[in-house]
Enzyme design. Structure first.
Site, PDB file in Angstrom:
ATOM      1  N   ASN A   9       0.858  -1.180   0.000  1.00 48.38           N
ATOM      2  CA  ASN A   9       0.000   0.000   0.000  1.00 48.38           C
ATOM      3  C   ASN A   9       0.895   1.232   0.000  1.00 48.38           C
ATOM      4  OD1 ASN A   9      -1.819   2.058   0.515  1.00 48.38           O
ATOM      5  ND2 ASN A   9      -2.241   1.429   2.628  1.00 48.38           N
ATOM      6  N   LYS A  11      -0.022   4.249  -0.294  1.00 45.53           N
ATOM      7  CA  LYS A  11      -0.702   5.417   0.283  1.00 45.53           C
ATOM      8  C   LYS A  11      -0.511   6.650  -0.632  1.00 45.53           C
ATOM      9  CE  LYS A  11       0.233   3.435   4.760  1.00 45.53           C
ATOM     10  NZ  LYS A  11       0.140   3.599   6.200  1.00 45.53           N
ATOM     11  N   HIS A  91      -9.472   1.059   4.997  1.00 45.81           N
ATOM     12  CA  HIS A  91      -8.190   1.242   5.704  1.00 45.81           C
ATOM     13  C   HIS A  91      -8.430   2.194   6.883  1.00 45.81           C
ATOM     14  CE1 HIS A  91      -4.076   2.459   6.530  1.00 45.81           C
ATOM     15  NE2 HIS A  91      -3.677   1.396   5.839  1.00 45.81           N
ATOM     16  N   GLU A  93      -6.828   4.582   7.940  1.00 49.90           N
ATOM     17  CA  GLU A  93      -6.593   5.996   7.631  1.00 49.90           C
ATOM     18  C   GLU A  93      -7.822   6.601   6.949  1.00 49.90           C
ATOM     19  OE1 GLU A  93      -2.837   5.506   5.637  1.00 49.90           O
ATOM     20  OE2 GLU A  93      -1.921   4.955   7.547  1.00 49.90           O
ATOM     21  N   GLU A 161      -5.366  -5.086  10.656  1.00 52.73           N
ATOM     22  CA  GLU A 161      -4.358  -4.040  10.831  1.00 52.73           C
ATOM     23  C   GLU A 161      -4.628  -3.277  12.129  1.00 52.73           C
ATOM     24  OE1 GLU A 161      -2.425  -2.969   6.816  1.00 52.73           O
ATOM     25  OE2 GLU A 161      -4.070  -1.594   7.192  1.00 52.73           O
ATOM     26  N   GLY A 167       2.612   2.034  10.717  1.00 56.49           N
ATOM     27  CA  GLY A 167       3.599   3.103  10.576  1.00 56.49           C
ATOM     28  C   GLY A 167       4.325   3.461  11.858  1.00 56.49           C
ATOM     29  N   SER A 207       3.459  -2.337  10.290  1.00 63.07           N
ATOM     30  CA  SER A 207       4.915  -2.368  10.553  1.00 63.07           C
ATOM     31  C   SER A 207       5.577  -3.689  10.175  1.00 63.07           C
ATOM     32  CB  SER A 207       5.211  -2.008  12.016  1.00 63.07           C
ATOM     33  OG  SER A 207       4.807  -0.680  12.274  1.00 63.07           O
TER      34      SER A 207
HETATM   35  C1  PEP Z   1      -0.751   0.048   5.992  1.00 67.90           C
HETATM   36  O1  PEP Z   1      -0.842   1.246   5.804  1.00 67.90           O
HETATM   37  O2  PEP Z   1      -1.621  -0.703   5.567  1.00 67.90           O
HETATM   38  C2  PEP Z   1       0.394  -0.440   6.731  1.00 67.90           C
HETATM   39  C3  PEP Z   1       0.366  -1.659   7.169  1.00 67.90           C
HETATM   40  O3  PEP Z   1       1.450   0.446   6.930  1.00 67.90           O
HETATM   41  P1  PEP Z   1       2.902   0.108   7.544  1.00 67.90           P
HETATM   42  O4  PEP Z   1       3.350  -1.204   6.960  1.00 67.90           O
HETATM   43  O5  PEP Z   1       3.752   1.248   7.138  1.00 67.90           O
HETATM   44  O6  PEP Z   1       2.717  -0.017   9.027  1.00 67.90           O
END
Ligand code: PEP
Length: 247
Positions: A9, A11, A91, A93, A161, A167, A207
């Site tokens: 992803n 983003k 997601h 976000e 998630e 992040g 992460s």
């Molecule tokens: C995500 O945005 O779906 C995600 C898992 O981000 P990150 O791997 O940077 O934590």
């Protein structure tokens, strides 16, 4: 059998120069499915760059309607037309920044299915919800509210998630990941039947990086990962794909 999936992803990151990452990944030989979800502006150029590669492309959101007066939005059919075969929906976000509800995510997932896109539906608790002991209840509610009734292994992927792991460099313990994934599988089974539940892929996201991928992929009911930051560079994403292949 569920085919493993490594989904990236990007983003709101990347202009044309970022397409070089795809060139670097294009020849990655993987038995797992590899999917990159770039910003919508890059989708059709990414599709051209990957025309001879097995790497698939996805969107990061779509509107629930097929077309119409929705300035700034993108329909599932438009994503499909630009070269996507999947779309990330719900997601955290988007849930946080745009107030997306489970009902809206479900409507978007129905639109994705109608456009022949795999819906990658995200669920996950905040740190406050985890500390209050509500993780399973929160994730079950999101799952129930966000998945269409006709979900199958061919049309839907679920990504767990934890919001606090995205992040941040923090990940849940492997036991915590196992607990949620097992509960997700049980919830899917209760609603869709064991056969359909056994076919729906469950990704972990938050992460994931080369150094923790192998241990996460060894957890029962983890069928792959949704990867944010570590999908932006081929040198970071390729080892995650390799770890998934080896799991
Ligand atoms: C995500 O945005 O779906 C995600 C898992 O981000 P990150 O791997 O940077 O934590």
């Amino acid at each position: 059998m569920r085919r493993k999936l490594a989904a990236g992803n990007w983003k709101m990151n990347g202009t044309a120069a970022a397409l070089d990452t795809l060139d670097a990944l294009a020849n990655t030989a993987a038995s797992a499915e590899v999917l990159i979800c770039p910003p919508t502006t890059l989708l059709s150029r990414a599709a051209e760059r990957l025309s001879t590669s097995a790497i698939a492309l996805g969107g990061q959101d779509c509107h629930a309607a097929a077309s119409g007066a929705h300035t700034g939005d993108i329909s599932a059919e438009m994503l499909r037309d630009a070269g996507a075969t999947a779309v990330i929906l719900g997601h955290s976000e988007r849930r946080a920044d745009h107030g997306e509800t489970d009902a809206q995510v479900r409507a978007k997932a129905e639109a994705a299915m109608a456009a022949d896109l795999t819906a990658i539906i995200c669920v996950g608790e905040t740190l406050q919800q985890r500390e209050a002991g509500n993780t399973l209840a929160v994730v079950r509610d999101q799952l129930t509210g966000s998945l269409p009734d006709n979900s199958t292994g061919a049309t839907v992927v679920v990504a767990y998630e934890p919001v606090w792991a995205i992040g941040t460099g923090k990940i849940p313990t492997l036991a915590q990941i196992a607990e949620v994934h097992s509960d997700l599988r049980a919830s899917l089974s209760a609603r869709f039947g064991a056969e359909t539940a056994a076919a729906i892929r469950l990704l972990y996201g938050g992460s994931v990086k080369a150094s923790n991928a192998a241990e996460i992929f060894a957890v029962a009911d983890v069928d792959g990962a949704l990867v944010g930051g570590a999908s932006l560079k081929a040198a970071d994403f390729a080892p995650i794909i390799e770890a998934l292949d080896a799991s």
